[in-house]
Design an enzyme around this catalytic site. Structure first.
Site, PDB file in Angstrom:
ATOM      1  N   ASP A   8      18.126 -17.505   2.484  1.00  0.00           N
ATOM      2  CA  ASP A   8      18.836 -17.915   1.279  1.00  0.00           C
ATOM      3  C   ASP A   8      19.598 -19.212   1.534  1.00  0.00           C
ATOM      4  O   ASP A   8      19.663 -20.097   0.693  1.00  0.00           O
ATOM      5  CB  ASP A   8      19.831 -16.837   0.841  1.00  0.00           C
TER       6      ASP A   8
ATOM      7  N   LEU B 235      15.255   9.404   3.831  1.00  0.00           N
ATOM      8  CA  LEU B 235      14.914  10.796   4.101  1.00  0.00           C
ATOM      9  C   LEU B 235      14.155  10.905   5.408  1.00  0.00           C
ATOM     10  O   LEU B 235      13.377  10.021   5.756  1.00  0.00           O
ATOM     11  CB  LEU B 235      14.021  11.331   2.976  1.00  0.00           C
TER      12      LEU B 235
ATOM     13  N   GLU C 143      10.232  18.273  -5.697  1.00  0.00           N
ATOM     14  CA  GLU C 143       9.719  17.324  -6.694  1.00  0.00           C
ATOM     15  C   GLU C 143       8.844  16.291  -5.994  1.00  0.00           C
ATOM     16  O   GLU C 143       8.910  16.140  -4.772  1.00  0.00           O
ATOM     17  CB  GLU C 143      10.877  16.642  -7.422  1.00  0.00           C
TER      18      GLU C 143
ATOM     19  N   LYS D 115       7.483  12.842  -4.456  1.00  0.00           N
ATOM     20  CA  LYS D 115       8.134  11.664  -3.874  1.00  0.00           C
ATOM     21  C   LYS D 115       7.451  10.437  -4.473  1.00  0.00           C
ATOM     22  O   LYS D 115       6.275  10.174  -4.203  1.00  0.00           O
ATOM     23  CB  LYS D 115       7.988  11.666  -2.348  1.00  0.00           C
TER      24      LYS D 115
ATOM     25  N   ASP E  57       6.368   6.709  -5.158  1.00  0.00           N
ATOM     26  CA  ASP E  57       6.173   5.542  -4.302  1.00  0.00           C
ATOM     27  C   ASP E  57       6.525   4.273  -5.074  1.00  0.00           C
ATOM     28  O   ASP E  57       5.657   3.538  -5.525  1.00  0.00           O
ATOM     29  CB  ASP E  57       4.715   5.503  -3.824  1.00  0.00           C
TER      30      ASP E  57
ATOM     31  N   TYR F 279      16.657  10.965  -9.819  1.00  0.00           N
ATOM     32  CA  TYR F 279      16.550  12.159  -8.977  1.00  0.00           C
ATOM     33  C   TYR F 279      17.770  12.397  -8.081  1.00  0.00           C
ATOM     34  O   TYR F 279      17.804  13.338  -7.311  1.00  0.00           O
ATOM     35  CB  TYR F 279      15.280  12.132  -8.122  1.00  0.00           C
TER      36      TYR F 279
ATOM     37  N   LYS G 247       5.304  14.370   3.636  1.00  0.00           N
ATOM     38  CA  LYS G 247       4.371  13.295   3.286  1.00  0.00           C
ATOM     39  C   LYS G 247       2.927  13.794   3.219  1.00  0.00           C
ATOM     40  O   LYS G 247       2.514  14.670   3.986  1.00  0.00           O
ATOM     41  CB  LYS G 247       4.452  12.177   4.337  1.00  0.00           C
TER      42      LYS G 247
ATOM     43  N   CYS H 298     -17.197 -20.284  19.826  1.00  0.00           N
ATOM     44  CA  CYS H 298     -16.220 -20.271  18.735  1.00  0.00           C
ATOM     45  C   CYS H 298     -16.902 -20.616  17.408  1.00  0.00           C
ATOM     46  O   CYS H 298     -17.522 -21.671  17.310  1.00  0.00           O
ATOM     47  CB  CYS H 298     -15.108 -21.274  19.040  1.00  0.00           C
TER      48      CYS H 298
ATOM     49  N   CYS I 268     -15.614 -24.128  15.924  1.00  0.00           N
ATOM     50  CA  CYS I 268     -15.877 -25.455  16.476  1.00  0.00           C
ATOM     51  C   CYS I 268     -17.068 -25.518  17.419  1.00  0.00           C
ATOM     52  O   CYS I 268     -17.443 -26.598  17.863  1.00  0.00           O
ATOM     53  CB  CYS I 268     -14.631 -25.985  17.185  1.00  0.00           C
TER      54      CYS I 268
ATOM     55  N   CYS J 119     -11.187 -19.305  22.215  1.00  0.00           N
ATOM     56  CA  CYS J 119     -11.939 -20.544  22.131  1.00  0.00           C
ATOM     57  C   CYS J 119     -11.347 -21.513  23.154  1.00  0.00           C
ATOM     58  O   CYS J 119     -10.135 -21.596  23.311  1.00  0.00           O
ATOM     59  CB  CYS J 119     -11.787 -21.114  20.716  1.00  0.00           C
TER      60      CYS J 119
ATOM     61  N   CYS K 128     -10.787 -27.939  18.069  1.00  0.00           N
ATOM     62  CA  CYS K 128     -11.093 -26.804  17.196  1.00  0.00           C
ATOM     63  C   CYS K 128     -10.272 -26.858  15.902  1.00  0.00           C
ATOM     64  O   CYS K 128      -9.050 -26.893  15.947  1.00  0.00           O
ATOM     65  CB  CYS K 128     -10.806 -25.498  17.929  1.00  0.00           C
TER      66      CYS K 128
HETATM   67  S1  IVH Z   1      16.093  11.776  -2.728  1.00  0.00           S
HETATM   68  C1  IVH Z   1      19.849  11.178  -0.077  1.00  0.00           C
HETATM   69  N1  IVH Z   1      13.979  12.128  -4.207  1.00  0.00           N
HETATM   70  O1  IVH Z   1      12.204   8.048  -0.838  1.00  0.00           O
HETATM   71  C2  IVH Z   1      18.422  11.123  -0.390  1.00  0.00           C
HETATM   72  N2  IVH Z   1      14.086  10.215  -2.849  1.00  0.00           N
HETATM   73  O2  IVH Z   1      12.114   7.979   2.071  1.00  0.00           O
HETATM   74  C3  IVH Z   1      18.123  10.473  -1.673  1.00  0.00           C
HETATM   75  N3  IVH Z   1      12.165   8.726  -3.095  1.00  0.00           N
HETATM   76  O3  IVH Z   1      14.961   5.955  -0.379  1.00  0.00           O
HETATM   77  C4  IVH Z   1      16.684  10.364  -1.921  1.00  0.00           C
HETATM   78  N4  IVH Z   1      11.107   9.919  -4.596  1.00  0.00           N
HETATM   79  O4  IVH Z   1      13.590   5.678  -2.507  1.00  0.00           O
HETATM   80  C5  IVH Z   1      14.593  11.351  -3.305  1.00  0.00           C
HETATM   81  N5  IVH Z   1      12.190  12.531  -5.617  1.00  0.00           N
HETATM   82  C6  IVH Z   1      12.800  11.772  -4.723  1.00  0.00           C
HETATM   83  C7  IVH Z   1      12.234  10.571  -4.289  1.00  0.00           C
HETATM   84  C8  IVH Z   1      12.908   9.813  -3.332  1.00  0.00           C
HETATM   85  C9  IVH Z   1      11.083   8.821  -3.879  1.00  0.00           C
HETATM   86  C10 IVH Z   1      12.401   7.630  -2.154  1.00  0.00           C
HETATM   87  C11 IVH Z   1      13.775   7.043  -2.188  1.00  0.00           C
HETATM   88  C12 IVH Z   1      14.282   7.121  -0.773  1.00  0.00           C
HETATM   89  C13 IVH Z   1      13.020   7.286  -0.011  1.00  0.00           C
HETATM   90  C14 IVH Z   1      13.257   7.973   1.299  1.00  0.00           C
END
Ligand code: IVH
Length: 702
Positions: free
Chosen positions: A49, A99, A132, A134, A136, A244, A332, A426, A429, A444, A450
């Protein structure tokens, strides 16, 4: 690089001529636009920055002095790029944590067992777990004060994020005001900003239609979209948000995780419809499998599920371990795999001459991304996996990781598929490519010519300890290369004939002026006569650093002798090679690298071209009668009558070897004020220590 000093950008704005100012403004505008693009669209800034701000200030200062030069492309007028600074930083009232991950059923069992142990729960006691998907995407924090959205921020490093309030306000599922008659005084909602799959497909189709690079995946696109300076662009991207979790909260609307999240829904947030409450290992595993099955049809990317202890009082008791809560874990999904056909293996040549094999694949979707190539790393890797062109290969891609080829489906191998023969030449060249003993990389040897290595080699050639050409910095090298002014080192000395009017033509280039061009040609002219060791070092032969170059220079004495010996070595003259090997400090690896270099005709041709334009000075022969000849000397502490480099050069000129550290082999330590550990070492080994004056006396008159 020494070149910086004479670069026109260093001139004060008042000292710039109008022509220089105009050229520099154009250059700055292009540079800043490129930095903006990298920062806002790719989310991959290449400068800090502070560096960015410095460029902006420079542009503004020049414009202030030459107001009539402010053009439509001026960075100060750029639409959507209004704020002088980029996003303001925001400190999160409560850190945004991450997490821990679970990858197997055992990991999940251990998560539950640890919680039970920690809370001292009897087996019979229930432990409710909220589960729930996760998401992405990227997490964001939304701070509401008396029900009004006051600040919206990215996660950043967890402690400090960027203020992107205006952009977050354009995201669906983010209310500007909490929909409740009695909002809490303070409430920070946390959740995930994500790019729905259909909108992502539309965005990339649009990018392609406009000739722009497509985004690699929805998450990168979400990140890039959220960090647009112009909120209208963010709005056009149609991002969404799932709530969440929460940060600072003056009141909580429930005493369970799911209870609070449901209340958030009542306040106007989107929450994930697949959130549920379950318990026990079987309950969690059933949920995991169920979500994994639905994954492809959700319409947004997820990379696992998250389990959280549902009761908030228990969450409180469980607390945190370093940066993650003990009461939650991410389970995961395994990396996605796919099979596809290997259409070919391309060999790419890197900046340093390493040949890297790249698999060209029949396009296939893995983990939501279309994959068309994957690295095969090196020759051994191809052999180990026995990957052959025409094979059906198994690919894996996990998160951001570059796709990997795991192996081959042997049953599908077409008849006649032959093992891959790694090239010995290579592809960039045509020079021969070699693999040193004990190394996996094939390189190379045509460094000097080159095209893949040109830029690096030229920068090395002009660098301070090589030809030290002031005024020819890295940027100029790249610009000259791009325009075909130079290709190989000898071209630098032929700029005049290669580039028409030479000096005048350079002066007319963007970012140059009469003065800087004149200085450049002066610098080049002054280097037409060069010390032998600098010449050898500048060639960029592998394993030949400055010290080795000096040893070679001293051993061969003159450029003519050095080149003649090298030619004999290249022709396979064993006696010449033995001479080289016999030089103090020169081992087999160095000798081999030198032989490889001079064994490549492309290189010797270029050396000839250099010799035609240069005068190489004979190496200074060490005075054999000097009291320090053959001695190992160490300088330490600060020297007052000469620089460290001067002292070193002088000592070497007298036949001494200058070392960086003290050992039993050291003969003499010259210590100035502030000498520390080296002095102690000298005492330990009983090495003679003298001060700077004594040293000067010792070598006086030599
Ligand atoms: S709970 C204190 N719930 O996963 C914990 N995180 O690997 C608060 N994420 O930084 C997170 N879905 O960006 C929670 N259903 C879910 C989520 C979730 C995605 C992400 C979140 C976190 C990352 C951790």
């Amino acid at each position: 690089m020494a070149a910086k000093k004479t670069f026109p950008a260093a001139k004060a704005p008042e000292a710039l001529s109008e022509k220089e100012a105009k050229a520099e403004l154009t250059r700055l505008s292009l540079t800043l636009a490129e930095h903006d693009r990298r920062y806002y669209q790719e989310d991959a800034p290449s400068v800090s920055d502070a560096e960015y701000d410095a460029l902006k200030r420079r542009s503004a200062a020049i414009e202030a002095r030459f107001p009539h030069l402010v053009g439509l492309d001026s960075p100060s007028l750029r639409v959507g790029a209004k704020p002088a600074e980029r996003f303001e930083k925001v400190r999160h009232a409560r850190p945004m944590l991450s997490l821990d991950n679970a990858f197997s059923e055992e990991d999940v069992a251990e998560f539950l067992a640890r919680i039970r142990r920690f809370l001292n729960l009897a087996d019979a006691e229930a432990l409710e777990i909220a589960a729930e998907p996760k998401i992405d995407g990227l997490s964001a924090s939304l701070r509401y004060e008396n029900g009004e959205l006051s600040v919206g921020a990215t996660r950043g490093d967890g402690t400090e994020g960027e203020n992107v309030t205006a952009n977050l306000k354009t995201v669906e599922g983010v209310p500007h005001r909490l929909q409740t008659a009695h909002p809490p005084a303070v409430f920070e909602v946390r959740g995930e900003v994500y790019f729905p799959a259909d909108r992502f497909a539309e965005l990339n189709a649009r990018q392609a239609a406009e000739g722009k690079e497509p985004y690699a995946n929805p998450r990168n696109a979400a990140a890039g979209s959220l960090r647009q300076l112009d909120a209208a662009i963010t709005a056009s991207r149609k991002l969404r948000f799932f709530a969440y979790a929460w940060g600072e909260a003056s009141d909580l609307p429930s005493d369970t995780q799911t209870g609070v999240v449901k209340a958030l829904k009542g306040w106007g947030f989107d929450i994930n419809p697949l959130m549920t409450v379950t318990h026990g290992l079987d309950g969690l595993m059933d949920y995991y499998r169920d979500i994994e099955e639905r994954r492809a049809g959700l319409g947004y990317d997820i990379d696992g599920v998250v389990y959280k202890v549902n009761r908030l009082d228990l969450q409180q008791r469980l607390g945190f371990v370093s940066r993650s809560p003990r009461w939650a874990i991410a389970h995961k999904f395994p990396a996605e795999k796919a099979t596809t056909e290997l259409l070919g293996i391309d060999i790419q040549v890197g900046r340093t001459g390493v040949l890297t094999p790249v698999a060209r694949l029949k396009p296939v979707t893995v983990g939501g991304v279309v994959v068309t190539n994957a690295t095969l790393h090196n020759e051994d890797e191809i052999a180990r996996k026995d990957v052959r062109i025409g094979d059906t290969v198994i690919l894996q891609r996990a998160g951001d990781v570059i796709p990997q080829i795991l192996g081959v489906v042997e049953e599908k191998r077409p008849a006649g598929a032959a093992p891959f023969a790694f090239p010995r030449v290579c592809p960039a060249c045509g020079s021969h490519a070699v693999r040193e003993e004990g190394e996996v990389a094939t390189r190379c040897t045509g460094g000097l010519i080159c095209p893949a290595q040109r830029s690096e080699r030229l920068k090395h050639f002009v660098s301070r300890n090589a030809f030290d050409i002031e005024g020819l910095g890295a940027k100029h090298i790249d610009a000259f290369l791009a325009d075909g002014l130079i290709e190989t080192p000898s071209d630098i000395f032929r700029l005049e004939e290669r580039y028409g009017a030479g000096e005048k033509a350079i002066a007319a280039r963007e970012g140059w002026g009469a003065q800087s061009a004149a200085k450049l040609f002066e610098a080049i002219a002054s280097r037409r006569t060069i010390a032998l060791h600098r010449f050898i070092f500048a060639l960029g032969i592998r394993h030949v650093g400055e010290t080795t170059a000096k040893q070679l220079a001293r051993a061969y004495g003159s450029g003519a002798a050095f080149i003649a010996a090298m030619r004999r070595i290249a022709e396979g003259d064993a006696a010449a090679l033995a001479d080289l090997d016999a030089i103090d400090q020169i081992g087999g690896t160095v000798a081999e690298a030198i032989a490889d270099f001079f064994g490549e005709a492309h290189n010797t041709d270029e050396v000839d071209r250099l010799l035609a334009v240069l005068t190489i000075e004979d190496a200074e022969q060490p005075a054999s009668d000097s009291p320090v000849a053959g001695k190992t000397v160490v300088f330490t502490g600060s020297l007052e009558k000469m620089t460290r480099n001067e002292a070193k050069a002088r000592a070497e000129g007298l036949g001494a070897k200058v070392a960086g550290s003290v050992s039993a082999k050291t003969d003499l330590v010259v210590a100035g004020p502030g000498a520390g550990s080296k002095l102690k070492e000298a005492e330990k080994h009983g090495v003679r220590v003298i001060d700077e004056d004594a040293w000067l006396k010792l070598i006086e008159g030599l």
